[in-house]
Design an enzyme around this catalytic site. Structure first.
Site, short mmCIF file in Angstrom:
data_model
loop_
_atom_site.label_atom_id
_atom_site.label_comp_id
_atom_site.label_asym_id
_atom_site.label_seq_id
_atom_site.Cartn_x
_atom_site.Cartn_y
_atom_site.Cartn_z
N ARG A 113 27.15 36.04 -24.94
CA ARG A 113 26.99 35.62 -26.32
C ARG A 113 27.98 34.50 -26.63
NH1 ARG A 113 23.71 35.19 -30.73
NH2 ARG A 113 24.40 36.35 -32.56
N THR A 390 14.24 33.04 -30.10
CA THR A 390 14.96 33.56 -28.96
C THR A 390 13.92 33.65 -27.86
OG1 THR A 390 16.39 34.82 -30.44
CG2 THR A 390 16.26 35.62 -28.18
N SER A 461 24.56 40.34 -33.04
CA SER A 461 23.24 39.93 -32.58
C SER A 461 22.26 41.10 -32.70
CB SER A 461 23.31 39.49 -31.11
OG SER A 461 22.02 39.24 -30.57
N GLY A 482 12.92 37.15 -31.96
CA GLY A 482 12.50 37.45 -33.32
C GLY A 482 13.59 37.74 -34.32
N GLY A 483 14.87 37.45 -33.99
CA GLY A 483 15.91 37.71 -34.98
C GLY A 483 15.95 39.18 -35.34
#
Length: 579
Positions: A113, A390, A461, A482-483
């Site tokens: 990340r 993503t 996240s 997709g968040g």
């Protein structure tokens, strides 16, 4: 005998799934498996790559054919997607790789990340009125976190791959240098973001032709700058990106755009290997992504709550099932707002949140005949220990190794700012911090002080690469973009298989629902019965028919010696490559 192309009428749109002729079904003398449902997965025996784009999946499969393992293939696929899937495949972003190592019979999680630059401050994106400056938070150089993708892929290759880094990167370099034929999906992806991309001179150079137009379908698109950047990484590994000339070019762009990433930030970045989060649903073990992702915790938390119900008796996507599913989602997302953050900066009560006893207390809050308004739900009381876009892809090899990898630039094409001379886009992951704690982020998620901006910190996240084990062996590997939708998309895919005995293609294709506590809306994809929607409204749910699809899983099911692959048909361009 080969499977042939077929059409699925899904969500009211005619969609073409991945070409299925790449993988052989069992030979005539072998027993034919009845997969028991209308959506038939692709079948292979030796190796498989399921991803959002054909060329990258084929590159990953070729690495498997040449003797590489699943990690070799995943790294090759990841670098290839940086070339062929620029909306989310990346060098300038970050993510999480979940790996099952068959010989050691263990799982590990590589956290790559992005991190906040050291000079980033809590109120970075607040204007004089104390409100979030959205342009600066989403589309400026200051929205970029220190990239982690290269560090993560290189670390995975060094520790768990079997081939030289230069060998697994060679196909991506060739693809960038020689060019690729623009597909329908790529043309549409660039077109959808053309107006924003055109505002940046370097992005215009990368994504438009000499006449300033989006490259036409069938045109050859070459990326020599990206090929050069990949060559530096292939030669020098980690240092080829975080030091040397690539770093110099990133820093020059930071200086030109008043960005925050410094030479020290790049030099200090490291991917981290973490222990995955684990839970059980009936006879299945679920292994998923730990903080700084919230995904694994909340998938397990929701499964724990739902384990107390007879879901099969309710019926899949019935009003009773969706009601209980949505209520469990609300409770989990409420907890996300308080407890989840980077565990290296804030204590995260992982054990308490996934505890079965806690789930039992939370389950008691669900009313069978009434939807609980979000205003009546607060984070649970636990003991604290001291596209938007993503992409996800999944790999399995003949040795029994499995990789589930999710990485991102955050928004589709990230900040839409390209770094001159590198062929790469900057991420806008700083928007995933709580710029103003207590206020919704770009995905509508309410986040607390624990996820406030701080130098060196990794933003919270929802990325959720996940595996399900049955009888101690890997059974399903999946993940989604997709968040805020990622968690519920992955959840429903594995739940469909575990609780309703669906094959992986059907599990991925069934209509999904989503509730994230705030805003208080039950989002439902088209395909759920109108009568069911009426019953849900009568229960008090604020039903909202989705204007877009919910997530896009890329999944492999390992069943009786076969690899069953399914690319989510909700978007064009996905591909299953297997042999």
């Amino acid at each position: 005998m080969k499977l042939t192309r077929y059409l699925i009428i899904l969500l009211g749109v005619t969609l073409l799934p991945a070409p299925l002729a790449q993988a052989q079904v069992p030979a005539a003398e072998e027993p034919i498996i009845d997969f028991g449902s209308r959506f038939l997965p692709t079948v292979a025996r030796e190796g498989m790559v399921v991803g959002p784009e054909r060329l990258a999946a084929e590159i990953g499969l070729d690495v498997l054919r040449r003797g590489g393992n699943a990690v070799d293939s995943a790294v090759a696929t990841g670098f290839a997607l940086a070339v062929s899937y620029p909306r989310a495949g990346n060098l300038g972003g970050g993510g999480f790789m979940l790996v099952h190592l068959a010989e050691e019979d263990r799982q590990t999680l590589i956290d790559y990340r992005e991190t906040a630059p050291a000079s980033a401050t809590r109120d970075l994106f607040l204007n004089a009125q104390g409100e979030v400056d959205q342009r600066r938070a989403y589309f400026s150089h200051q929205s970029a976190g220190v990239p982690g993708t290269v560090a993560g892929l290189v670390l995975a290759q060094k520790r768990y791959g079997t081939l030289p880094l230069a060998e697994v990167m060679a196909p991506a370099i060739t693809l960038a240098r020689d060019g690729l034929e623009v597909s329908f999906a790529l043309n549409q992806e660039i077109t959808a973001r053309a107006e924003r991309l055109a505002t940046n001179a370097e992005a215009r150079k990368l994504f438009f032709d000499a006449e300033g137009r989006v490259p036409a379908i069938g045109a050859r698109w070459q990326q020599p700058d990206l090929a050069w950047t990949l060559e530096q990484i292939a030669r020098d590994g980690h240092e080829g990106f975080y030091a040397g000339e690539v770093a110099d070019r990133i820093l020059a762009e930071m200086k030109a755009g008043d960005g925050l990433i410094s030479r020290a930030d790049l030099a200090a970045y490291r991917a981290i290997e973490r222990e995955p989060v684990r839970g059980r649903y009936k006879d299945f073990e679920v292994v998923s992504t730990p903080p700084p992702s919230s995904g694994g915790i909340h998938i397990i938390q929701i499964l724990n709550i739902l384990e107390g119900y007879d879901l099969q008796a309710m019926g899949h996507n019935s009003a009773a099932y969706i009601h209980h599913l949505a209520e469990a989602m609300k409770l989990a997302y409420a907890d996300r707002s308080r407890y989840l953050a980077d565990p290296d900066f804030e204590p995260v009560p992982v054990g308490a949140l996934i505890d079965k006893a806690y789930a039992e207390r939370q389950r008691a809050l669900i009313k069978p005949g009434r939807a609980t308004p979000a205003t009546e739900i607060a984070p649970g009381n636990v003991l604290v220990d001291a596209s938007h876009d993503t992409t996800h892809y999944t790999v399995a090899d003949r040795f029994g190794n499995v990789v589930s990898n999710t990485y991102t630039l955050n928004f589709s094409f990230g900040s839409h700012i390209a770094v001159p001379g590198t062929g790469m886009l900057l991420n806008n992951e700083m928007a995933d911090f709580a710029a103003n704690p207590g206020q919704p982020n770009p995905f509508g998620l309410v986040e607390g002080e624990a996820n406030s901006i701080e130098g060196g910190k990794r933003p919270l996240s929802s990325m959720s690469p996940t595996m399900v084990f049955r009888g101690g062996k890997p059974w399903i590997a999946t993940g989604s973009p997709g968040g805020s939708l990622i968690i519920t998309s992955v959840l429903q895919t594995v739940l469909n298989a575990m609780a309703f005995d669906m094959n992986i293609a059907t599990a991925a294709a069934e209509p999904r629902v989503h509730h994230q506590w705030q805003p208080d809306k039950l989002v439902v994809e088209q395909g759920v019965s109108p009568d069911t929607l009426s019953l849900l409204r009568a229960l008090g749910h604020n039903v909202d028919i989705a204007g877009r699809t919910l997530g896009r899983t890329q999944s492999i099911m390992l069943e009786r010696g076969y690899l069953l692959g399914a690319t989510d048909t909700r978007r064009p361009g996905g591909y299953v490559a297997g042999y």
